[in-house]
Design an enzyme around this catalytic site. Sequence first.
Site, PDB file in Angstrom:
ATOM      1  N   THR A   1      70.610 -84.138 -37.741  1.00  0.00           N
ATOM      2  CA  THR A   1      70.534 -83.109 -38.785  1.00  0.00           C
ATOM      3  C   THR A   1      71.857 -82.331 -38.764  1.00  0.00           C
ATOM      4  O   THR A   1      72.509 -82.224 -37.718  1.00  0.00           O
ATOM      5  CB  THR A   1      69.343 -82.146 -38.560  1.00  0.00           C
ATOM      6  OG1 THR A   1      69.402 -81.689 -37.218  1.00  0.00           O
ATOM      7  CG2 THR A   1      68.018 -82.807 -38.847  1.00  0.00           C
TER       8      THR A   1
ATOM      9  N   LEU B   1      75.730 -78.484 -31.474  1.00  0.00           N
ATOM     10  CA  LEU B   1      75.893 -79.170 -30.189  1.00  0.00           C
ATOM     11  C   LEU B   1      77.362 -79.344 -29.827  1.00  0.00           C
ATOM     12  O   LEU B   1      77.751 -79.202 -28.662  1.00  0.00           O
ATOM     13  CB  LEU B   1      75.157 -80.515 -30.199  1.00  0.00           C
ATOM     14  CG  LEU B   1      73.771 -80.381 -29.581  1.00  0.00           C
ATOM     15  CD1 LEU B   1      72.845 -79.541 -30.430  1.00  0.00           C
ATOM     16  CD2 LEU B   1      73.182 -81.708 -29.262  1.00  0.00           C
TER      17      LEU B   1
ATOM     18  N   VAL C   1      73.119 -79.028 -39.282  1.00  0.00           N
ATOM     19  CA  VAL C   1      73.435 -77.784 -38.565  1.00  0.00           C
ATOM     20  C   VAL C   1      73.454 -78.053 -37.061  1.00  0.00           C
ATOM     21  O   VAL C   1      74.369 -77.619 -36.330  1.00  0.00           O
ATOM     22  CB  VAL C   1      72.417 -76.670 -38.923  1.00  0.00           C
ATOM     23  CG1 VAL C   1      72.673 -75.422 -38.099  1.00  0.00           C
ATOM     24  CG2 VAL C   1      72.484 -76.349 -40.416  1.00  0.00           C
ATOM     25  N   CYS C   2      72.462 -78.794 -36.593  1.00  0.00           N
ATOM     26  CA  CYS C   2      72.385 -79.120 -35.158  1.00  0.00           C
ATOM     27  C   CYS C   2      73.619 -79.887 -34.705  1.00  0.00           C
ATOM     28  O   CYS C   2      74.118 -79.678 -33.585  1.00  0.00           O
ATOM     29  CB  CYS C   2      71.145 -79.969 -34.868  1.00  0.00           C
ATOM     30  SG  CYS C   2      69.608 -79.242 -35.421  1.00  0.00           S
ATOM     31  N   THR C   3      74.127 -80.751 -35.548  1.00  0.00           N
ATOM     32  CA  THR C   3      75.317 -81.530 -35.195  1.00  0.00           C
ATOM     33  C   THR C   3      76.485 -80.593 -34.889  1.00  0.00           C
ATOM     34  O   THR C   3      77.214 -80.766 -33.904  1.00  0.00           O
ATOM     35  CB  THR C   3      75.673 -82.485 -36.363  1.00  0.00           C
ATOM     36  OG1 THR C   3      74.585 -83.385 -36.538  1.00  0.00           O
ATOM     37  CG2 THR C   3      76.946 -83.259 -36.095  1.00  0.00           C
TER      38      THR C   3
END
Length: 211
Positions: free
Chosen positions: A42, A49, A44-46
Site C-alpha cells: 500500500t 517503512l 503510504v505504508c511504503t
Amino acid sequence: MNLQLGDVVPDFEAPSTEGTIRFHDWIGDGWAVLFSHPKDFTPVCTTELAEVARLKDEFTKRNTKVIGLSVDSVESHLEWEKDIEETQGQRVNFPMIGDPESYVANLFGMIHPNASNTFTVRSVFIIDPAKKLRLTITYPASTGRNFAEILRVLDSLQLTDAYMVSTPVNWKDGDEVVIAPALSDEEATQRFPKGFIKLKPYLRMTPQPNR
Ligand code: BEZ
C-alpha cells in the site's frame, strides 16, 4: 486488550523477516518502538517503512530498536520490501512481524473494527527497558506518521526519566525544560546548577540539564 500507559506490554512469539522473535527477549535491556501498518503493498505504508529505515541510526543512538507489523505473512513482507527499496531507494533494515492470523494485532488492540475489521490501524507503541508502555499513538490509515515526533518523544522520555524535569509544548532536544513541581526551590538550586527562572511557583524553567 486495552493497553494503557504503564502496563507491561504482552510478550509473544511470532515470525518476522529476521526470524522468530520472542518479543521481550528481542527488546532486551533497551527501548523499543513497535508500529503497525494496515497492509503490505500500500502506498503510504511504503513511504513510512522507508523513512523508518532511514532513521535507524537515530533510533540506535537512543538505544531503541524498531519493529513493524501488519496482518500479512513474512513472505509477503519480504516481497514488498523489494518494492520499497526499488521505489524509495532505501532497504528495510529492521524486522517486520508476520501476523496473518492477527494474533499480535489483537493482543495490542491494533484492530479497530469500526475503522476496518481486517486491517490494523497505524499504531505506535514506545516500550521502555522494563517492558512498560510509555506512549501509544493511533493514526488513521490515510495519514502517514511523523517519525520525527516519535524520536522527539523518546528524547523526552529518556530525559525525564533521568532528571526531575518535564518537557513543555513543542519541546525539542536542547530546549529549556520545566522543573518538577515536587522539588522545592532549594532542591532545584542544588539539582540544576545552571539556575532557573521562576515564572510562577509551579512554572520554573531551566536549561536542559544534560547539555
Ligand atoms: C496506505 O498505506 O496507503 C493505505 C493503507 C490502507 C488504507 C489506506 C491507505
